[in-house]
Design a protein around this motif. Structure first.
Motif, PDB file in Angstrom:
ATOM      1  N   VAL A  31       0.858  -1.202   0.000  1.00  0.00           N
ATOM      2  CA  VAL A  31       0.000   0.000   0.000  1.00  0.00           C
ATOM      3  C   VAL A  31       0.885   1.241   0.000  1.00  0.00           C
ATOM      4  CG1 VAL A  31      -1.628   1.340   1.412  1.00  0.00           C
ATOM      5  CG2 VAL A  31      -1.906  -1.145   1.199  1.00  0.00           C
ATOM      6  N   GLU A  32       1.867   1.227   0.853  1.00  0.00           N
ATOM      7  CA  GLU A  32       2.771   2.359   1.012  1.00  0.00           C
ATOM      8  C   GLU A  32       3.563   2.621  -0.277  1.00  0.00           C
ATOM      9  OE1 GLU A  32       3.077   4.657   2.931  1.00  0.00           O
ATOM     10  OE2 GLU A  32       5.109   5.331   2.490  1.00  0.00           O
ATOM     11  N   LEU A  33       4.029   1.548  -0.905  1.00  0.00           N
ATOM     12  CA  LEU A  33       4.818   1.715  -2.127  1.00  0.00           C
ATOM     13  C   LEU A  33       3.960   2.229  -3.282  1.00  0.00           C
ATOM     14  CD1 LEU A  33       7.012  -1.458  -1.706  1.00  0.00           C
ATOM     15  CD2 LEU A  33       7.862   0.898  -1.785  1.00  0.00           C
ATOM     16  N   VAL A  34       2.714   1.778  -3.334  1.00  0.00           N
ATOM     17  CA  VAL A  34       1.809   2.272  -4.382  1.00  0.00           C
ATOM     18  C   VAL A  34       1.580   3.773  -4.182  1.00  0.00           C
ATOM     19  CG1 VAL A  34      -0.571   2.169  -5.240  1.00  0.00           C
ATOM     20  CG2 VAL A  34       0.709   0.062  -4.860  1.00  0.00           C
ATOM     21  N   ARG A  35       1.360   4.174  -2.941  1.00  0.00           N
ATOM     22  CA  ARG A  35       1.158   5.607  -2.661  1.00  0.00           C
ATOM     23  C   ARG A  35       2.351   6.417  -3.173  1.00  0.00           C
ATOM     24  NH1 ARG A  35       2.942   9.268   0.490  1.00  0.00           N
ATOM     25  NH2 ARG A  35       4.267   7.901   1.730  1.00  0.00           N
ATOM     26  N   GLN A  36       3.534   5.912  -2.933  1.00  0.00           N
ATOM     27  CA  GLN A  36       4.726   6.648  -3.378  1.00  0.00           C
ATOM     28  C   GLN A  36       4.848   6.667  -4.905  1.00  0.00           C
ATOM     29  OE1 GLN A  36       8.384   5.685  -1.293  1.00  0.00           O
ATOM     30  NE2 GLN A  36       7.206   4.885   0.417  1.00  0.00           N
ATOM     31  N   CYS A  37       4.518   5.548  -5.538  1.00  0.00           N
ATOM     32  CA  CYS A  37       4.546   5.520  -7.019  1.00  0.00           C
ATOM     33  C   CYS A  37       3.573   6.561  -7.567  1.00  0.00           C
ATOM     34  CB  CYS A  37       4.148   4.139  -7.552  1.00  0.00           C
ATOM     35  SG  CYS A  37       5.408   2.886  -7.300  1.00  0.00           S
ATOM     36  N   VAL A  38       2.428   6.678  -6.919  1.00  0.00           N
ATOM     37  CA  VAL A  38       1.418   7.641  -7.379  1.00  0.00           C
ATOM     38  C   VAL A  38       1.961   9.068  -7.211  1.00  0.00           C
ATOM     39  CG1 VAL A  38      -0.907   8.543  -6.963  1.00  0.00           C
ATOM     40  CG2 VAL A  38      -0.495   6.073  -6.931  1.00  0.00           C
ATOM     41  N   THR A  39       2.679   9.334  -6.127  1.00  0.00           N
ATOM     42  CA  THR A  39       3.300  10.655  -5.934  1.00  0.00           C
ATOM     43  C   THR A  39       4.234  10.969  -7.102  1.00  0.00           C
ATOM     44  OG1 THR A  39       3.249  10.264  -3.564  1.00  0.00           O
ATOM     45  CG2 THR A  39       4.658  12.049  -4.295  1.00  0.00           C
ATOM     46  N   LEU A  40       5.013   9.981  -7.521  1.00  0.00           N
ATOM     47  CA  LEU A  40       5.925  10.210  -8.650  1.00  0.00           C
ATOM     48  C   LEU A  40       5.138  10.483  -9.923  1.00  0.00           C
ATOM     49  CD1 LEU A  40       8.819   7.599  -8.283  1.00  0.00           C
ATOM     50  CD2 LEU A  40       8.477   9.749  -7.112  1.00  0.00           C
ATOM     51  N   ARG A  41       4.065   9.736 -10.121  1.00  0.00           N
ATOM     52  CA  ARG A  41       3.244   9.945 -11.330  1.00  0.00           C
ATOM     53  C   ARG A  41       2.628  11.343 -11.311  1.00  0.00           C
ATOM     54  NH1 ARG A  41       0.905   5.779 -14.975  1.00  0.00           N
ATOM     55  NH2 ARG A  41      -1.039   6.747 -14.376  1.00  0.00           N
ATOM     56  N   GLN A  42       2.181  11.754 -10.121  1.00  0.00           N
ATOM     57  CA  GLN A  42       1.559  13.084 -10.036  1.00  0.00           C
ATOM     58  C   GLN A  42       2.566  14.193 -10.326  1.00  0.00           C
ATOM     59  OE1 GLN A  42      -0.204  12.605  -6.189  1.00  0.00           O
ATOM     60  NE2 GLN A  42      -2.158  11.892  -7.024  1.00  0.00           N
ATOM     61  N   ALA A  43       3.854  13.889 -10.095  1.00  0.00           N
ATOM     62  CA  ALA A  43       4.894  14.880 -10.418  1.00  0.00           C
ATOM     63  C   ALA A  43       5.276  14.800 -11.898  1.00  0.00           C
ATOM     64  CB  ALA A  43       6.113  14.636  -9.540  1.00  0.00           C
ATOM     65  N   GLY A  44       4.603  13.940 -12.647  1.00  0.00           N
ATOM     66  CA  GLY A  44       4.810  13.875 -14.095  1.00  0.00           C
ATOM     67  C   GLY A  44       5.755  12.785 -14.566  1.00  0.00           C
ATOM     68  N   HIS A  45       6.247  11.961 -13.648  1.00  0.00           N
ATOM     69  CA  HIS A  45       7.181  10.900 -14.048  1.00  0.00           C
ATOM     70  C   HIS A  45       6.425   9.658 -14.511  1.00  0.00           C
ATOM     71  CE1 HIS A  45      10.250  13.406 -12.355  1.00  0.00           C
ATOM     72  NE2 HIS A  45       9.707  13.351 -11.144  1.00  0.00           N
ATOM     73  N   GLN A  46       7.079   8.867 -15.350  1.00  0.00           N
ATOM     74  CA  GLN A  46       6.553   7.565 -15.759  1.00  0.00           C
ATOM     75  C   GLN A  46       7.136   6.517 -14.813  1.00  0.00           C
ATOM     76  OE1 GLN A  46       4.674   7.198 -18.620  1.00  0.00           O
ATOM     77  NE2 GLN A  46       5.764   8.077 -20.364  1.00  0.00           N
ATOM     78  N   VAL A  47       6.307   5.562 -14.423  1.00  0.00           N
ATOM     79  CA  VAL A  47       6.764   4.557 -13.464  1.00  0.00           C
ATOM     80  C   VAL A  47       6.602   3.150 -14.038  1.00  0.00           C
ATOM     81  CG1 VAL A  47       6.180   3.493 -11.243  1.00  0.00           C
ATOM     82  CG2 VAL A  47       6.301   5.975 -11.424  1.00  0.00           C
ATOM     83  N   ILE A  48       7.658   2.362 -13.919  1.00  0.00           N
ATOM     84  CA  ILE A  48       7.595   0.938 -14.275  1.00  0.00           C
ATOM     85  C   ILE A  48       8.021   0.167 -13.032  1.00  0.00           C
ATOM     86  CG2 ILE A  48       8.605  -0.886 -15.711  1.00  0.00           C
ATOM     87  CD1 ILE A  48       9.274   1.347 -17.772  1.00  0.00           C
ATOM     88  N   VAL A  49       7.240  -0.831 -12.643  1.00  0.00           N
ATOM     89  CA  VAL A  49       7.569  -1.599 -11.439  1.00  0.00           C
ATOM     90  C   VAL A  49       8.090  -2.982 -11.848  1.00  0.00           C
ATOM     91  CG1 VAL A  49       6.623  -2.662  -9.338  1.00  0.00           C
ATOM     92  CG2 VAL A  49       5.832  -0.388 -10.056  1.00  0.00           C
ATOM     93  N   VAL A  50       9.256  -3.334 -11.346  1.00  0.00           N
ATOM     94  CA  VAL A  50       9.717  -4.721 -11.480  1.00  0.00           C
ATOM     95  C   VAL A  50       9.510  -5.350 -10.111  1.00  0.00           C
ATOM     96  CG1 VAL A  50      11.685  -6.240 -11.925  1.00  0.00           C
ATOM     97  CG2 VAL A  50      11.357  -4.176 -13.306  1.00  0.00           C
ATOM     98  N   SER A  51       8.538  -6.234 -10.043  1.00  0.00           N
ATOM     99  CA  SER A  51       8.128  -6.766  -8.745  1.00  0.00           C
ATOM    100  C   SER A  51       8.535  -8.228  -8.579  1.00  0.00           C
ATOM    101  CB  SER A  51       6.609  -6.655  -8.597  1.00  0.00           C
ATOM    102  OG  SER A  51       6.183  -7.349  -7.445  1.00  0.00           O
ATOM    103  N   SER A  52       9.335  -8.499  -7.565  1.00  0.00           N
ATOM    104  CA  SER A  52       9.588  -9.875  -7.134  1.00  0.00           C
ATOM    105  C   SER A  52       8.406 -10.285  -6.267  1.00  0.00           C
ATOM    106  CB  SER A  52      10.880  -9.946  -6.325  1.00  0.00           C
ATOM    107  OG  SER A  52      11.957  -9.497  -7.087  1.00  0.00           O
ATOM    108  N   GLY A  53       8.552 -11.368  -5.557  1.00  0.00           N
ATOM    109  CA  GLY A  53       7.544 -11.737  -4.563  1.00  0.00           C
ATOM    110  C   GLY A  53       6.569 -12.804  -5.003  1.00  0.00           C
ATOM    111  N   ALA A  54       6.684 -13.310  -6.252  1.00  0.00           N
ATOM    112  CA  ALA A  54       5.736 -14.337  -6.687  1.00  0.00           C
ATOM    113  C   ALA A  54       5.919 -15.623  -5.877  1.00  0.00           C
ATOM    114  CB  ALA A  54       5.914 -14.624  -8.175  1.00  0.00           C
ATOM    115  N   VAL A  55       7.167 -16.003  -5.696  1.00  0.00           N
ATOM    116  CA  VAL A  55       7.436 -17.243  -4.962  1.00  0.00           C
ATOM    117  C   VAL A  55       6.993 -17.070  -3.498  1.00  0.00           C
ATOM    118  CG1 VAL A  55       9.271 -18.799  -4.189  1.00  0.00           C
ATOM    119  CG2 VAL A  55       9.295 -17.912  -6.525  1.00  0.00           C
ATOM    120  N   ALA A  56       7.323 -15.906  -2.928  1.00  0.00           N
ATOM    121  CA  ALA A  56       6.926 -15.636  -1.537  1.00  0.00           C
ATOM    122  C   ALA A  56       5.402 -15.636  -1.408  1.00  0.00           C
ATOM    123  CB  ALA A  56       7.494 -14.299  -1.077  1.00  0.00           C
ATOM    124  N   ALA A  57       4.715 -15.052  -2.389  1.00  0.00           N
ATOM    125  CA  ALA A  57       3.241 -15.028  -2.340  1.00  0.00           C
ATOM    126  C   ALA A  57       2.685 -16.447  -2.430  1.00  0.00           C
ATOM    127  CB  ALA A  57       2.702 -14.172  -3.477  1.00  0.00           C
TER     128      ALA A  57
END
Ligand code: GLU
Length: 379
Positions: A31-57
């Motif tokens: 939740v926290e990381l999404v909020r921060q990504c949105v802050t970057l988008r609102q400042a006009g930046h493009q965001v690409i997420v490389v997400s690990s965690g599939a095995v952990a999930a």
């Protein structure tokens, strides 16, 4: 690339960040990381997420003791990847942001056409203001076609996306002069212009049980990305507002500065696409010609070869002192090259039984990897 200070930023989230050190995904952290990504988008930046965690999930879903064989990990990734993308999708949708899942393997980057297809798709997603969520396609990837860790994968993604910045979020502030978990005197290294063997020795191996990477793979990733003109930052994912802080350069972190004269065009693919299958060891005259005089690699300066490779495959070029200097596409297989080592191209037809180009690696198919230490190597 940078448009009026609006940047394309690849954010790599390691398993240690997404689980907050536990055995399963930590939803408040996401939740926290999404909020921060949105802050970057609102400042006009493009965001690409490389997400690990599939095995952990996947482990979190099954809640049984599952081993670490390839098939077991692939099963967990297949279960967990669905959970992971579902979570990202539902969290970004709070902000009316669409996400897209992109699962890659090395095979998607190895062939130039597939690489270009992936690049075009990624560009389209960004044009449509979609957040790409990228992971390795662990459920089907075998060791031959695997990148193997998301640090390197994120560097390839940064190259594909022509990104300005790659942010590797992990459980440490960055690269230290010693292991900070064991040594309280360890100092954070804030800026790196060129990765050398001393830094590689500091980086050691993998850091956690759940994730695949560690500082060593982060350095590999930084090494590739810097050469392609991408600034790389390693920072601690659990720090408050870490992503905005990375952009304002106020976070404790390690920054690897992009090279002044980065590799461009098709040569970017040579950095990120094909996997090397062999080695060519050359004398200092050949290394000097290739690295300092813009020459192609000729057979005359080759001292020996190692490994098996076919025509058109990627091989690495080493000097006799053992330093990697360049890599490129070979015009001859290892068997053919073995017949002409040290020879002039006028002898090729007789040795090989057919006419062949004088260049073993043509300049257009070659990318330099050691510009900074070249003089040292030759002295
Ligand atoms: N692709 C793996 C996963 O999603 C992680 C690889 C890594 O930790 O680098 O679980």
């Amino acid at each position: 690339m940078t448009k009026n200070n609006k940047q394309t930023i690849v954010i790599k989230l390691g398993t240690s960040v997404l689980t907050a050190g536990s055995q399963t995904l930590n939803k408040p952290r996401l939740v926290e990381l999404v909020r921060q990504c949105v802050t970057l988008r609102q400042a006009g930046h493009q965001v690409i997420v490389v997400s690990s965690g599939a095995v952990a999930a996947g482990r979190g879903v099954l809640q049984q003791q599952i081993g670490h064989s390839l098939a077991e990990k692939q099963m967990l990734a297949a279960i967990g990847q669905g959970q992971l993308i579902h979570l990202w999708q539902s969290l970004f949708s709070i902000y009316d942001i669409t996400v897209a899942q992109m699962l890659l393997t090395r095979a998607d980057l190895e062939h130039r056409e597939r690489y270009l297809t992936a690049r075009d798709m990624l560009t389209k997603l960004l044009e449509h203001h979609v957040v790409p969520i990228i992971n390795e396609n662990d459920a089907v990837a075998t060791s031959e076609i695997k990148v193997g860790d998301n640090d390197n994968l994120s560097a390839y993604v940064a190259i594909l996306a022509n990104a300005d910045k790659l942010v590797l979020l992990t459980d440490q502030h960055g690269l230290f002069t010693a292991d900070p978990r064991a040594n309280p005197d360890a100092q954070l290294i804030e800026q790196v212009t060129h990765i050398n063997d001393e830094l590689r020795a500091l980086a050691g191996g993998s850091g956690t049980q759940l994730g695949t990477g560690g500082m060593a793979t982060k350095l590999q990733a930084a090494d590739i990305a810097q050469r392609a003109g991408v600034d790389v930052v390693i920072a601690k994912g659990s720090e408050y507002d870490i992503l905005p802080q990375v952009l304002t350069q106020t976070a404790p972190s390690t920054t690897f500065l992009k090279f002044d004269a980065p590799v461009g065009g098709r040569k970017r693919w040579l950095l990120s696409g094909p996997k090397s299958t062999g080695k060519i060891i050359c004398d200092n005259g050949a290394i000097n010609a290739v690295c300092n005089q813009g020459a192609s690699l000729l057979a005359k300066g080759i001292v020996s070869i190692e490994g098996q490779f076919k025509r058109g495959e990627l091989v690495q070029v080493f000097c006799q002192q053992g330093t990697l200097q360049a890599q490129g596409l070979t015009s001859l297989s290892n068997q053919e090259l073995g017949l002409v080592i040290g020879r002039h191209s006028s002898e090729f037809a007789q040795c090989l039984g057919f006419e062949s180009a004088e260049e073993i690696i043509h300049r257009d198919n070659l990318v330099l990897l050691n510009q900074h230490s070249q003089q040292e190597v030759l002295n």
